[in-house]
Design an enzyme around this catalytic site. Sequence first.
Site, short mmCIF file in Angstrom:
data_model
loop_
_atom_site.label_atom_id
_atom_site.label_comp_id
_atom_site.label_asym_id
_atom_site.label_seq_id
_atom_site.Cartn_x
_atom_site.Cartn_y
_atom_site.Cartn_z
N HIS A 372 -10.84 3.39 3.24
CA HIS A 372 -10.79 3.13 1.80
C HIS A 372 -10.85 1.65 1.46
O HIS A 372 -10.65 1.29 0.30
CB HIS A 372 -9.52 3.71 1.18
CG HIS A 372 -9.41 5.19 1.25
ND1 HIS A 372 -9.76 6.03 0.22
CD2 HIS A 372 -9.00 5.99 2.25
CE1 HIS A 372 -9.56 7.28 0.58
NE2 HIS A 372 -9.09 7.29 1.81
N LYS A 563 -5.69 0.41 -14.04
CA LYS A 563 -5.76 0.48 -12.58
C LYS A 563 -4.70 -0.46 -12.05
O LYS A 563 -4.13 -1.25 -12.80
CB LYS A 563 -7.14 0.05 -12.08
CG LYS A 563 -7.64 -1.26 -12.71
CD LYS A 563 -9.01 -1.68 -12.24
CE LYS A 563 -10.15 -0.97 -12.93
NZ LYS A 563 -10.95 -0.10 -12.06
N ARG A 564 -4.41 -0.39 -10.73
CA ARG A 564 -3.48 -1.35 -10.17
C ARG A 564 -3.96 -2.77 -10.49
O ARG A 564 -5.16 -3.02 -10.59
CB ARG A 564 -3.35 -1.15 -8.66
CG ARG A 564 -2.55 0.08 -8.28
CD ARG A 564 -1.12 -0.02 -8.75
NE ARG A 564 -0.38 -0.99 -7.98
CZ ARG A 564 0.45 -0.69 -6.99
NH1 ARG A 564 0.69 0.56 -6.67
NH2 ARG A 564 1.09 -1.65 -6.33
N LYS A 569 -9.87 -6.81 -8.70
CA LYS A 569 -10.23 -5.94 -9.83
C LYS A 569 -10.48 -6.75 -11.10
O LYS A 569 -11.01 -6.26 -12.07
CB LYS A 569 -9.13 -4.90 -10.07
CG LYS A 569 -8.97 -3.92 -8.88
CD LYS A 569 -7.82 -2.97 -9.12
CE LYS A 569 -7.48 -2.09 -7.91
NZ LYS A 569 -8.40 -0.95 -7.74
N THR A 671 -11.98 5.47 -8.86
CA THR A 671 -12.03 6.87 -9.31
C THR A 671 -11.73 6.93 -10.81
O THR A 671 -12.15 7.86 -11.49
CB THR A 671 -11.02 7.74 -8.54
OG1 THR A 671 -9.79 7.00 -8.42
CG2 THR A 671 -11.53 8.07 -7.16
N LYS A 675 -13.20 9.19 -14.17
CA LYS A 675 -12.38 9.87 -15.18
C LYS A 675 -12.81 9.43 -16.58
O LYS A 675 -12.90 10.23 -17.51
CB LYS A 675 -10.89 9.60 -14.94
CG LYS A 675 -10.40 10.18 -13.61
CD LYS A 675 -9.06 9.60 -13.15
CE LYS A 675 -8.84 9.93 -11.67
NZ LYS A 675 -7.72 9.16 -11.09
C1 26Q Z 1 -0.24 -0.17 3.57
C2 26Q Z 1 0.73 -0.71 4.41
C3 26Q Z 1 2.03 -0.87 3.98
C4 26Q Z 1 2.37 -0.46 2.70
C5 26Q Z 1 1.41 0.08 1.86
C6 26Q Z 1 0.10 0.21 2.30
C7 26Q Z 1 -0.92 0.77 1.40
C8 26Q Z 1 -0.62 1.79 0.52
C9 26Q Z 1 -1.58 2.28 -0.33
C10 26Q Z 1 -2.21 0.29 1.42
C11 26Q Z 1 -3.19 0.80 0.56
C12 26Q Z 1 -2.87 1.79 -0.33
C13 26Q Z 1 -3.84 2.34 -1.27
C14 26Q Z 1 -5.11 2.03 -1.30
C15 26Q Z 1 -6.02 2.58 -2.31
O1 26Q Z 1 -5.59 3.21 -3.26
N1 26Q Z 1 -7.33 2.38 -2.17
C16 26Q Z 1 -8.28 2.89 -3.13
O2 26Q Z 1 -8.68 4.18 -2.71
C17 26Q Z 1 -9.47 4.80 -3.70
C18 26Q Z 1 -9.77 6.19 -3.22
O3 26Q Z 1 -10.73 6.17 -2.21
C19 26Q Z 1 -10.72 4.01 -3.99
O4 26Q Z 1 -11.37 4.62 -5.07
C20 26Q Z 1 -10.39 2.57 -4.33
O5 26Q Z 1 -11.57 1.81 -4.44
C21 26Q Z 1 -9.49 1.99 -3.26
O6 26Q Z 1 -9.08 0.68 -3.62
#
Ligand code: 26Q
Length: 832
Positions: A372, A563-564, A569, A671, A675
């Site tokens: 991702h 979004k975050r 972004k 995503t 939406k």
């Molecule tokens: C990793 C290590 C320690 C703590 C937290 C994390 C962590 C947690 C969540 C790292 C990444 C995430 C989330 C990532 C994320 O949401 N990525 C997004 O995924 C979507 C679905 O595929 C994409 O549409 C987005 O582009 C992408 O940024």
Amino acid sequence: MAADLPARASGSAEPARSGLDADALQRDVIDNLICQQARYPAIATPHDWYRALACSVRDRMLARWVATVQTYAARDVRVACYLSAEFLIGPQLGNNIVNLGIEANTRTAMLALGQDLDMLLALEEEPGLGNGGLGRLAACYLDSLATLETPAIGYGIRYEFGIFDQQIRDGWQEEVTDKWLQKGNPWEIVHPDVTCYVSFGGRTENDTDAQGRLRVRWIPANQVKGVACDIPILGFHVNTCNTLRLWKSEAVESFDLQDFNAGDYYQAVQEKVISETLSKVLYPNDEPEAGKRLRLAQQYFFVSCSLQDMFRLLDLKGEPASSFADRFAVQLNDTHPAIAVAELMRLLVDERQLGWDEAWDITRRSLAYTNHTLLPEALETWGLPLFRSLLPRPLEIIYEINRRFLDELRQRYAGDEARVARMSLIDERGKKLLRMAHLATVGSHAVNGVAALHSTLLKQTVLRDFAELWPERFHNVTNGVTPRRFMLLCNPGLARLLDETVGEGWITDLTRLRELAAHADDAAFRERWCRVKLSNKEALAARIRSATGIVVDPGTLFDIQVKRIHEYKRQHLNALFIISLYQRLRRNPQLACAPRCFVFGGKAAPGYAMAKLIIRLINGVAEVVNNDPAVNDRLKVVFFPDFNVKNAHFIYPAADLSEQISTAGKEASGTGNMKFMMNGALTIGTLDGANVEIREEVGDENFFLFGLTAEQVERVRRGGYRPEDYANGNPELREALALIAEGHFSRGDRNMFRALVENLLRVDPFLVLADYADYMACQERVSAAWQDPQRWARMSILNTAYAGKFSSDRAIGEYCEQIWKIRPVKIDLDRL
Ligand code: 26Q
């Protein structure tokens, strides 16, 4: 007693608690209120009613759930096991009502009890078990798997505290713990008897077994118990009700006091505390160092429980470990569950005594990995000392996997040690790091990116050497989102109009919406279309007002970025545009431009200072703009606090313009962009992630494109990006930056945004200033299009019409066919 009950509407002998008509529902709500909660109507609080209704709805899912589980256990099926550290499932009641097809009856039943369904829906606390896109994607996929009648289990962690709640104070984000379980969770069924034990720490010993084979014993320092907490996932208008199984950690049984001397007793209590802490809290992304050890323990904990659970299912069927890969397709949602590669090997080799080669073949045939992100700072690695101290045996297995893998590489690429070093599971350039993306790739039969551009870049950058070695392993599955939640549930006005226009089939075959295109030229249809949008905007305006006190005009262009918060972004690019627009309006009050309401929403990781500063900037700009009578009727800026799935339900349907303005090459897919599109918003965006495909589907003329391409971004960066040149060459940009620096949006405080402005002018790897001019020009095209409401309405209709590709049903269809080789299985309710 039974003879006293009124006959069921259907007149058939259906099981209790399963009637779907309003009378049966009404009766069971009362029944639940009294028999489950010991309350009666006269004293029931709204939350009591919510709970009674939720339980009545859940009861109606249970027969389907049991029949589904029974069918998978009895039949020769392959099950998709979706392993994800996050499932951002959102509020459940409304979705379950929709999927059961009982919305009208539920409304009637509750009205007869004096309760308004919408008011009850609003009371539900959402399980915030995810950060953002990745977690929500997992939830959309569960919805589609069930709707497509596909055997599947979601496996994850039952966090006691999900993603924090966001409050805004003095323009700053403040984090508040998410106590989503405080009033209980009616959707969860805990199975105290379904448990797994997971080992941590300690050491390993070599043994020889009776057959004289070398065996490794892991003597752990402690063990943690995982307890299964299940949530039913019902498909839309089908009997399939799959399981989301989340693991809660507990201390291993009450430790036996006899076994401890006084000193060890306290040590034992300490271990118990750690065990129970494991599943306590979801970690926010973008937090480089916080709680690394616990995070790794969480990952191993849920992966080990989930794989053990699969073996239990295999045992129940009486099948041997060697059929694991035929029974399960295990999908790794990013590298968070990548330790599954080592753990599956351990379970096969150490616990089930299979030979290495057979175990390795099973592991690879079972696992597949979805990437991702390409951002180097977001690629997961673990320092070896930490990893070894927590997971000594899995590390040995990883060493052995790596040893064999590097041997193969050296045979194939003799002499190319640089390549071998690049591909090794261990990065030895500095302090030794275990590369989880490499582990996941080596241990899987399929690797995929989440949008076409992302999959291409993945093969050219992060996993280039692997794509050269195993080109056939690489796939693309462009993300999708569920139209049940993000259209039918959250935009009922639009759904009704679509039903009337193209028939109800669109809900499970979103490509049918293409038929809408023919109506885009029909003025009467456009009129109805706009009425739906306007009423959604009125609803959002009311929420904005109650959440922030800001009054916005539903007649203005709703320009939304939710979004975050992250530099890539580029919420700050949007803010720069607003500042420049504000200046233009002040200079020229007569300026012909679309009156706009800008809405932002999103959380910043608590430790990500720049992201928090961006939130502060948006609020600073909002304060100035919203209080300036000179622009007041043309410009409003809102930061909507605590963006989550529940709030999102009101935001997507109300958008006119969707901001998808990430630096090209950085957003894997996105995503939210999908939406918005489904709900008739137009997109202003870069050629990034799924924007590329959105534009392809809707046509260039219905998409506002701007900015450097991914290739140009790389070229600019390689050539030495000089942001000052862009500022110096553009008076409006210079002015906007100067206003920020001078404290115009911080009540005169020239310090507040120093780091942000300096960053934009000196280092910014996301090229905000490089894209500013083109973004401004593109926004002028947006304004011009808005001036022609008929044209805008046409474009809006076409966006919905061509959103079909972005249904998660299409995406899940591709996973089933290309990656999992899984086919649907009908659930027959009469089995029960
Ligand atoms: C990793 C290590 C320690 C703590 C937290 C994390 C962590 C947690 C969540 C790292 C990444 C995430 C989330 C990532 C994320 O949401 N990525 C997004 O995924 C979507 C679905 O595929 C994409 O549409 C987005 O582009 C992408 O940024």
